[in-house]
Design an enzyme around this catalytic site. Structure first.
Site, PDB file in Angstrom:
ATOM      1  CE  LYS A   1      -3.955   1.859   2.664  1.00  0.00           C
ATOM      2  NZ  LYS A   1      -4.813   1.607   3.848  1.00  0.00           N
TER       3      LYS A   1
ATOM      4  CB  SER B   1      -8.239   3.266   2.836  1.00  0.00           C
ATOM      5  OG  SER B   1      -7.378   2.743   3.819  1.00  0.00           O
TER       6      SER B   1
ATOM      7  CB  SER C   1      -8.275   0.458   5.759  1.00  0.00           C
ATOM      8  OG  SER C   1      -9.035   1.624   5.588  1.00  0.00           O
TER       9      SER C   1
HETATM   10  N1  GLN Z   1     -13.121   3.440   6.311  1.00  0.00           N
HETATM   11  C1  GLN Z   1     -12.624   3.929   7.554  1.00  0.00           C
HETATM   12  C2  GLN Z   1     -12.368   5.407   7.442  1.00  0.00           C
HETATM   13  O1  GLN Z   1     -12.710   5.959   6.469  1.00  0.00           O
HETATM   14  C3  GLN Z   1     -11.379   3.202   7.942  1.00  0.00           C
HETATM   15  C4  GLN Z   1     -10.176   3.658   7.218  1.00  0.00           C
HETATM   16  C5  GLN Z   1      -8.960   2.896   7.586  1.00  0.00           C
HETATM   17  O2  GLN Z   1      -9.026   1.857   8.236  1.00  0.00           O
HETATM   18  N2  GLN Z   1      -7.827   3.417   7.195  1.00  0.00           N
HETATM   19  O3  GLN Z   1     -11.858   6.022   8.311  1.00  0.00           O
END
Ligand code: GLN
Length: 475
Positions: A74, A149, A173
């Site tokens: 990532k 994400s 994420s």
């Molecule tokens: N979808 C969650 C957010 O928008 C988690 C994001 C993440 O785990 N980086 O914050």
């Protein structure tokens, strides 16, 4: 293929790391134009693959488990000399000056990096639509999102462009995209994997996690990246926790009250209930538990996380990192750089975070959310006196359509089952459990298993066991 299968072939010599690298490159060339899982593809992966091929010839089985494995990373994890953008315009041309600790450890094993993967800007989102460099599509159904994400990392593994990948998980994420793309997603206990060299989002919530084709692969990858790190004072020593280990049958708690939320698709719930039935058929004990505070997790998360975001992202001022836009004064430089460099979702969270931390509101919002967090931890401790694991769906729905959740609040709801895990710091894994039909396409659905603090090994033991017992279809 899994890491285990690849390794067998690498040792036999019937297929080499160089073959694997060449094939993953071919897959990327064939599919990534459309899917866009990658932000960068690394040509120097070939060199490491060649090197690995030669080491296998010489040393065979006496090689590290990840030698020659094609991995995708990532793009918020630093690899020295490579671009680290966090999918933000503000870091568009930023080159990482050092390796993240997880990368150092993978390099020591001789893993091959095929490229960096797309994400929601600064890891904020659940769909990978928030990337400043274009969205990623779900390889199972390209009209749908891969989740976020870490959507690029999940898509890369799902489309066969890497045998495994690293993501980061602040509120789900790693697990959410794993569920949407049909791969295994693992979020370790907070502190078991170093955050040094991860571009920070919410420092008390962030953990690097793995996306793999099997639970065994998650274990292999985790074993090679975890451990105390002098560069991250929040890392913990594993030995203290080695008592949390395997059992023949597990006592699994189902928080029914928490599942009855309105956004839950009935057929996703069905997959979940079928899994429960299969588990009890092979001898695991299923009990109902009550977690009344967990459903408040999402509200607490959207206070704690933006608060940490607002302070972590203060460093992007146009002076020290990445983008710089000139104004008439230093203050104007800051304002113009941040206005141009950050996307809407990032700005929304900085505003929200600054607000909840401001003098008049700190106690009312931030203080309360942190208090709730402590209470959630206590609630979990009580429940784990009676059960070994907690089980929930990973997400209330399968992958949704690109553009479907344009209202940020509806997007936030996708994380209802995953954020309590980060707030309490415990480990969790999403394992593919079945599929649901949408427009004639079978979309994968994951189930989430949550272990007590530092019970990461228990998740692996349990996960491997249920594959062996046939509860899950494939490894
Ligand atoms: N979808 C969650 C957010 O928008 C988690 C994001 C993440 O785990 N980086 O914050």
């Amino acid at each position: 293929m899994t890491i285990t299968e690849l390794r067998k072939k690498f040792i036999e010599g019937s297929y080499t790391p160089l073959d694997a690298y060449t094939d993953t490159r071919a897959t990327i060339d064939a599919k990534d134009q459309d899917i866009h899982a990658f932000l960068d593809v690394y040509d120097d992966g070939r060199e490491s693959a060649e090197k690995a091929t030669n080491i296998y010839k010489e040393k065979g089985e006496e090689t590290p488990l990840l030698l020659g494995m094609p991995l995708a990373i990532k793009n918020n994890i630093l690899i020295k000399g490579k671009k680290a953008t966090a999918a933000s315009k503000i870091l568009e041309n930023y080159i990482a000056p050092y390796d993240a600790t997880v990368i150092t450890r993978l390099k020591e094993q001789g893993a091959v990096f095929v490229g960096s993967t797309n994400l929601d800007e600064f890891a904020m989102g659940s769909s990978t639509e928030n990337s400043a460099f274009g969205l990623t599509k779900n390889p199972v159904d390209p009209t749908r999102v891969p989740g976020g994400s870490s959507g690029g990392s999940a898509a890369a593994v799902a489309m066969g462009a890497a045998v495994a990948s690293l993501g980061t998980d602040t509120g789900g994420s790693v697990r959410l995209p794993a569920s949407f793309c049909g791969v295994v997603g693992f979020k370790p206990t907070y502190g078991r994997v170093s955050r040094s060299g991860l571009i920070a989002m919410g420092s008390s919530l962030d953990q690097a996690g793995t996306l793999t084709n099997s639970v065994r692969d998650a274990e292999i990858l985790f074993n090679s990246i975890n451990g105390k790190d002098p560069l991250d004072a929040t890392t913990i020593n594993v030995d203290t926790y080695s008592q949390v280990r395997a059992k023949d049958t597990y006592r699994i708690g189902i928080p029914r009250d928490f599942l009855s939320n309105e956004g839950m698709d009935p057929d996703v719930l069905q997959v979940f209930n079928d899994t429960i039935e299969n588990l009890s058929k092979v001898g695991h004990e299923i009990v109902d538990i009550s977690l009344p505070l967990m459903r408040k997790g999402l509200a607490a998360y959207y206070i704690v996380m933006p608060a940490e975001v607002s302070s972590n992202l203060a460093r992007y001022d146009g002076v020290r990192f990445g983008l710089h836009v000139d104004g008439d004064s230093l203050l104007e430089d800051y304002m113009k750089t941040r206005a141009e460099g950050f996307g809407d979702e990032v700005k929304r969270r900085i505003l929200l975070g600054t607000y909840v931390l401001s003098a008049g509101y700190y106690d009312a919002y931030y203080g309360k959310a942190e208090h709730l967090r402590t209470m959630m931890r206590e609630e979990l401790l009580q429940v784990y006196k009676n059960v070994d694991l907690i089980m929930t769906p990973t997400a209330p729905t399968p992958a949704f359509k690109i553009g479907e959740k344009s209202d940020p609040l509806s997007m936030y709801l996708a994380d209802i089952f995953t954020v309590p895990v980060n707030l309490t710091g415990v480990p969790a894994i999403s394992i593919p459990a079945g599929t649901v039909d949408r427009d004639g396409i079978s979309l994968p659905v994951g189930v989430q298993y949550i272990a007590p603090h530092a019970g990461d090994e228990r998740l692996f033991d349990f996960g491997k066991k249920i594959y062996d017992e046939g509860v899950m279809q494939s490894e």
